[in-house]
Enzyme design. Structure first.
Site, short mmCIF file in Angstrom:
data_model
loop_
_atom_site.label_atom_id
_atom_site.label_comp_id
_atom_site.label_asym_id
_atom_site.label_seq_id
_atom_site.Cartn_x
_atom_site.Cartn_y
_atom_site.Cartn_z
N GLY A 82 32.10 41.78 49.84
CA GLY A 82 33.02 41.23 50.82
C GLY A 82 33.21 39.73 50.72
N PHE A 83 32.15 39.01 50.41
CA PHE A 83 32.25 37.55 50.36
C PHE A 83 31.45 36.99 49.20
CE2 PHE A 83 33.13 38.68 54.73
CZ PHE A 83 34.22 37.88 55.04
N GLY A 84 31.94 35.89 48.63
CA GLY A 84 31.21 35.20 47.58
C GLY A 84 30.13 34.31 48.18
N GLY A 85 29.25 33.80 47.31
CA GLY A 85 28.25 32.84 47.74
C GLY A 85 27.02 33.42 48.41
N ASP A 94 38.53 40.27 42.15
CA ASP A 94 38.15 41.06 43.33
C ASP A 94 39.36 41.34 44.20
OD1 ASP A 94 35.20 41.24 43.13
OD2 ASP A 94 35.32 39.06 43.20
N GLY A 96 30.22 34.01 40.33
CA GLY A 96 31.30 33.33 41.03
C GLY A 96 31.01 31.88 41.27
N ASP A 143 26.80 42.31 40.28
CA ASP A 143 27.73 41.40 40.93
C ASP A 143 27.15 40.96 42.26
OD1 ASP A 143 29.85 40.09 42.13
OD2 ASP A 143 31.24 41.77 42.06
N GLY A 144 26.94 39.64 42.40
CA GLY A 144 26.47 39.10 43.66
C GLY A 144 25.24 38.23 43.53
N GLY A 145 25.39 36.94 43.83
CA GLY A 145 24.24 36.05 43.80
C GLY A 145 23.68 35.78 42.43
N HIS A 183 36.75 38.42 36.21
CA HIS A 183 36.50 39.43 37.25
C HIS A 183 37.41 39.13 38.43
CE1 HIS A 183 33.84 42.47 39.13
NE2 HIS A 183 33.98 41.77 40.23
N MET A 187 37.65 46.68 45.96
CA MET A 187 36.87 46.90 47.17
C MET A 187 37.86 47.32 48.26
SD MET A 187 34.12 43.80 46.90
CE MET A 187 34.93 42.79 45.67
N MET A 193 40.32 42.99 47.72
CA MET A 193 39.74 43.43 48.99
C MET A 193 40.84 43.69 50.00
SD MET A 193 36.58 40.73 49.32
CE MET A 193 35.69 40.13 47.87
N MET A 214 26.16 46.60 42.96
CA MET A 214 26.32 45.41 43.78
C MET A 214 24.95 44.86 44.15
SD MET A 214 29.52 44.78 44.01
CE MET A 214 29.39 43.45 45.23
N HIS A 263 37.96 44.62 40.18
CA HIS A 263 36.99 45.27 41.07
C HIS A 263 37.68 45.57 42.40
CE1 HIS A 263 32.94 44.85 43.48
NE2 HIS A 263 33.43 46.07 43.50
N SER A 320 33.92 35.37 38.43
CA SER A 320 34.76 35.91 39.50
C SER A 320 35.69 34.83 40.03
CB SER A 320 33.89 36.43 40.64
OG SER A 320 34.69 36.69 41.78
#
Length: 223
Positions: free
Chosen positions: A141-144, A34, A196, A174-176, A32, A67, A36, A136, A65, A9
Protein backbone atom coordinates in the site's frame (compact mmCIF):
# COMPACT_ATOMS: atom_id res chain seq x y z
CA UNK A 1 24.30 -16.16 -5.72
CA UNK A 2 25.93 -15.18 -9.00
CA UNK A 3 23.22 -12.87 -10.27
CA UNK A 4 20.38 -10.91 -8.79
CA UNK A 5 17.81 -8.67 -10.39
CA UNK A 6 17.14 -5.15 -9.06
CA UNK A 7 13.75 -3.64 -9.94
CA UNK A 8 13.47 -0.08 -8.60
CA UNK A 9 9.93 0.98 -7.74
CA UNK A 10 8.74 4.24 -9.23
CA UNK A 11 6.36 4.53 -6.28
CA UNK A 12 9.23 6.50 -4.73
CA UNK A 13 10.00 8.52 -7.89
CA UNK A 14 8.84 11.98 -8.94
CA UNK A 15 5.51 11.32 -10.67
CA UNK A 16 5.66 14.67 -12.49
CA UNK A 17 8.89 13.65 -14.25
CA UNK A 18 8.55 9.91 -14.80
CA UNK A 19 10.45 9.73 -18.08
CA UNK A 20 13.43 11.53 -16.53
CA UNK A 21 13.17 9.31 -13.46
CA UNK A 22 13.33 6.21 -15.68
CA UNK A 23 16.61 7.44 -17.18
CA UNK A 24 18.10 7.68 -13.67
CA UNK A 25 17.81 3.90 -13.13
CA UNK A 26 19.25 2.58 -16.38
CA UNK A 27 21.57 0.20 -14.49
CA UNK A 28 18.49 -1.68 -13.21
CA UNK A 29 17.15 -4.94 -14.65
CA UNK A 30 13.56 -3.66 -14.88
CA UNK A 31 11.33 -0.91 -13.54
CA UNK A 32 8.68 -1.92 -10.98
CA UNK A 33 5.37 -0.12 -11.46
CA UNK A 34 2.84 -0.27 -8.63
CA UNK A 35 -0.83 -0.02 -9.60
CA UNK A 36 -3.10 0.58 -6.59
CA UNK A 37 -6.86 1.04 -6.69
CA UNK A 38 -7.63 2.36 -3.17
CA UNK A 39 -9.71 -0.78 -2.57
CA UNK A 40 -7.33 -3.75 -2.35
CA UNK A 41 -4.85 -1.43 -0.62
CA UNK A 42 -5.49 1.96 1.02
CA UNK A 43 -3.68 3.98 -1.61
CA UNK A 44 -4.31 5.18 -5.16
CA UNK A 45 -1.49 5.46 -7.69
CA UNK A 46 -1.82 5.12 -11.46
CA UNK A 47 -3.60 2.98 -14.02
CA UNK A 48 -3.61 1.73 -17.59
CA UNK A 49 -2.93 5.00 -19.49
CA UNK A 50 0.13 5.88 -17.40
CA UNK A 51 1.51 2.34 -17.46
CA UNK A 52 1.01 2.30 -21.23
CA UNK A 53 3.07 5.46 -21.56
CA UNK A 54 5.79 4.17 -19.20
CA UNK A 55 6.08 1.03 -21.33
CA UNK A 56 6.44 3.19 -24.44
CA UNK A 57 9.22 5.43 -23.11
CA UNK A 58 11.13 3.02 -20.85
CA UNK A 59 14.39 1.51 -22.07
CA UNK A 60 13.99 -1.04 -19.26
CA UNK A 61 11.56 -3.96 -19.13
CA UNK A 62 8.42 -3.06 -17.17
CA UNK A 63 7.42 -5.17 -14.15
CA UNK A 64 3.81 -4.26 -13.27
CA UNK A 65 2.54 -5.05 -9.76
CA UNK A 66 -1.24 -4.92 -9.55
CA UNK A 67 -2.50 -4.20 -6.04
CA UNK A 68 -6.09 -4.12 -7.21
CA UNK A 69 -9.34 -5.95 -6.68
CA UNK A 70 -10.81 -8.13 -9.44
CA UNK A 71 -7.43 -9.01 -10.93
CA UNK A 72 -9.05 -11.58 -13.22
CA UNK A 73 -10.85 -8.77 -15.03
CA UNK A 74 -8.06 -6.19 -15.24
CA UNK A 75 -4.69 -7.95 -15.30
CA UNK A 76 -4.94 -9.13 -18.95
CA UNK A 77 -5.35 -5.51 -20.08
CA UNK A 78 -1.94 -4.71 -18.60
CA UNK A 79 -0.37 -7.70 -20.35
CA UNK A 80 -1.71 -6.28 -23.61
CA UNK A 81 0.46 -3.17 -23.10
CA UNK A 82 3.58 -5.16 -23.98
CA UNK A 83 5.11 -5.09 -20.51
CA UNK A 84 7.57 -7.81 -19.53
CA UNK A 85 5.70 -9.08 -16.49
CA UNK A 86 2.32 -8.66 -14.77
CA UNK A 87 1.94 -9.55 -11.09
CA UNK A 88 -1.49 -10.12 -9.62
CA UNK A 89 -2.32 -10.84 -5.98
CA UNK A 90 -3.51 -14.33 -5.11
CA UNK A 91 -5.94 -12.72 -2.66
CA UNK A 92 -7.55 -10.72 -5.49
CA UNK A 93 -7.98 -13.54 -8.02
CA UNK A 94 -10.84 -16.03 -8.10
CA UNK A 95 -9.07 -18.22 -10.69
CA UNK A 96 -5.30 -17.70 -10.41
CA UNK A 97 -4.28 -20.61 -12.66
CA UNK A 98 -6.56 -19.43 -15.45
CA UNK A 99 -5.33 -15.85 -15.00
CA UNK A 100 -1.67 -16.87 -15.10
CA UNK A 101 -2.29 -18.76 -18.35
CA UNK A 102 -4.15 -15.78 -19.80
CA UNK A 103 -1.25 -13.45 -19.02
CA UNK A 104 1.22 -15.78 -20.72
CA UNK A 105 -1.12 -16.16 -23.71
CA UNK A 106 -1.05 -12.38 -24.12
CA UNK A 107 2.75 -12.31 -24.21
CA UNK A 108 3.55 -11.34 -20.63
CA UNK A 109 5.34 -13.25 -17.93
CA UNK A 110 2.89 -14.34 -15.25
CA UNK A 111 3.66 -13.46 -11.65
CA UNK A 112 1.66 -13.87 -8.45
CA UNK A 113 2.04 -11.95 -5.21
CA UNK A 114 1.25 -12.96 -1.63
CA UNK A 115 0.62 -10.54 1.21
CA UNK A 116 2.65 -11.10 4.40
CA UNK A 117 -0.07 -13.12 6.16
CA UNK A 118 -0.87 -15.31 3.12
CA UNK A 119 0.72 -18.75 3.31
CA UNK A 120 2.70 -20.02 0.33
CA UNK A 121 1.79 -23.70 0.79
CA UNK A 122 -1.70 -23.63 -0.85
CA UNK A 123 -0.11 -22.37 -4.07
CA UNK A 124 2.86 -24.75 -4.43
CA UNK A 125 1.13 -26.88 -7.06
CA UNK A 126 0.62 -23.90 -9.39
CA UNK A 127 4.25 -22.77 -9.38
CA UNK A 128 4.74 -24.25 -12.86
CA UNK A 129 2.08 -21.83 -14.14
CA UNK A 130 4.17 -18.86 -12.97
CA UNK A 131 7.34 -17.12 -14.09
CA UNK A 132 7.77 -15.25 -10.81
CA UNK A 133 6.46 -15.36 -7.25
CA UNK A 134 6.39 -12.12 -5.25
CA UNK A 135 6.46 -12.35 -1.48
CA UNK A 136 5.55 -9.01 0.07
CA UNK A 137 7.95 -8.09 2.86
CA UNK A 138 5.69 -5.25 4.05
CA UNK A 139 1.92 -4.82 4.04
CA UNK A 140 1.24 -3.52 0.52
CA UNK A 141 0.00 0.00 0.00
CA UNK A 142 2.74 2.47 0.81
CA UNK A 143 6.45 2.90 0.18
CA UNK A 144 9.04 3.54 2.86
CA UNK A 145 7.94 0.79 5.26
CA UNK A 146 10.29 -1.39 7.30
CA UNK A 147 11.18 -4.91 6.16
CA UNK A 148 9.29 -7.66 8.00
CA UNK A 149 11.77 -10.32 9.11
CA UNK A 150 8.88 -12.69 9.85
CA UNK A 151 8.70 -13.27 6.07
CA UNK A 152 12.20 -14.83 5.91
CA UNK A 153 11.01 -18.38 6.77
CA UNK A 154 8.35 -18.06 4.05
CA UNK A 155 11.03 -17.06 1.54
CA UNK A 156 13.07 -20.12 2.56
CA UNK A 157 10.07 -22.45 2.17
CA UNK A 158 9.24 -20.99 -1.23
CA UNK A 159 12.85 -21.35 -2.41
CA UNK A 160 12.99 -24.96 -1.19
CA UNK A 161 9.79 -25.75 -3.10
CA UNK A 162 11.11 -24.08 -6.27
CA UNK A 163 14.39 -25.99 -6.06
CA UNK A 164 12.58 -29.23 -5.22
CA UNK A 165 10.40 -28.90 -8.31
CA UNK A 166 13.32 -27.89 -10.52
CA UNK A 167 11.49 -24.83 -11.80
CA UNK A 168 13.06 -21.66 -13.28
CA UNK A 169 10.77 -19.55 -11.09
CA UNK A 170 12.06 -16.15 -10.00
CA UNK A 171 11.45 -15.28 -6.35
CA UNK A 172 10.84 -11.57 -5.82
CA UNK A 173 10.62 -9.60 -2.58
CA UNK A 174 9.11 -6.14 -2.25
CA UNK A 175 9.12 -3.84 0.76
CA UNK A 176 11.78 -2.32 2.98
CA UNK A 177 14.67 -3.48 0.81
CA UNK A 178 17.88 -1.70 1.86
CA UNK A 179 21.60 -2.52 1.95
CA UNK A 180 20.98 -4.30 5.25
CA UNK A 181 17.81 -6.22 4.45
CA UNK A 182 18.63 -7.25 0.87
CA UNK A 183 21.30 -9.65 2.08
CA UNK A 184 18.92 -11.32 4.56
CA UNK A 185 16.35 -11.75 1.81
CA UNK A 186 18.97 -13.10 -0.61
CA UNK A 187 20.31 -15.56 1.94
CA UNK A 188 16.74 -16.82 2.43
CA UNK A 189 16.46 -17.46 -1.32
CA UNK A 190 15.10 -14.34 -3.05
CA UNK A 191 16.73 -13.36 -6.34
CA UNK A 192 14.63 -10.38 -7.52
CA UNK A 193 14.52 -7.29 -5.32
CA UNK A 194 12.13 -4.34 -5.53
CA UNK A 195 13.74 -1.25 -4.02
CA UNK A 196 11.94 2.07 -3.77
CA UNK A 197 13.12 4.68 -1.32
CA UNK A 198 16.57 3.06 -1.00
CA UNK A 199 17.08 3.86 -4.70
CA UNK A 200 15.00 6.96 -5.43
CA UNK A 201 15.66 8.44 -1.98
CA UNK A 202 19.32 8.91 -2.92
CA UNK A 203 21.08 11.56 -5.00
CA UNK A 204 22.38 8.93 -7.44
CA UNK A 205 19.80 6.16 -8.01
CA UNK A 206 22.00 4.30 -10.51
CA UNK A 207 24.80 4.16 -7.95
CA UNK A 208 22.37 2.93 -5.27
CA UNK A 209 21.31 0.10 -7.60
CA UNK A 210 24.94 -0.92 -8.10
CA UNK A 211 25.51 -0.93 -4.33
CA UNK A 212 22.50 -3.20 -3.73
CA UNK A 213 23.64 -5.55 -6.49
CA UNK A 214 27.17 -5.64 -5.10
CA UNK A 215 25.94 -6.48 -1.60
CA UNK A 216 24.15 -9.57 -2.91
CA UNK A 217 26.62 -10.76 -5.53
CA UNK A 218 29.81 -10.24 -3.54
CA UNK A 219 29.02 -10.22 0.17
CA UNK A 220 26.70 -13.14 -0.50
CA UNK A 221 29.11 -14.92 -2.85
CA UNK A 222 29.04 -18.07 -0.76
CA UNK A 223 25.30 -18.59 -1.25
Amino acid sequence: MSHCRIHPSILSADFANLEAELHRIETADAVHVDVMDNHFVPNLTLGLPVVKRIAEVSSLPVDVHLMIENADRWAPDYADLGVESVTFHAEASAAPVRLARELRARGSKAAMALRPATAVEPYLDMFEELDMLLLMTVEPGFGGQSFLDIILPKIRRARAAIEGAGLPLMLQVDGGITRDTILRAAEAGADVFVAGSSVYGTEEPAEAIDVLRHVVEHTGSGL
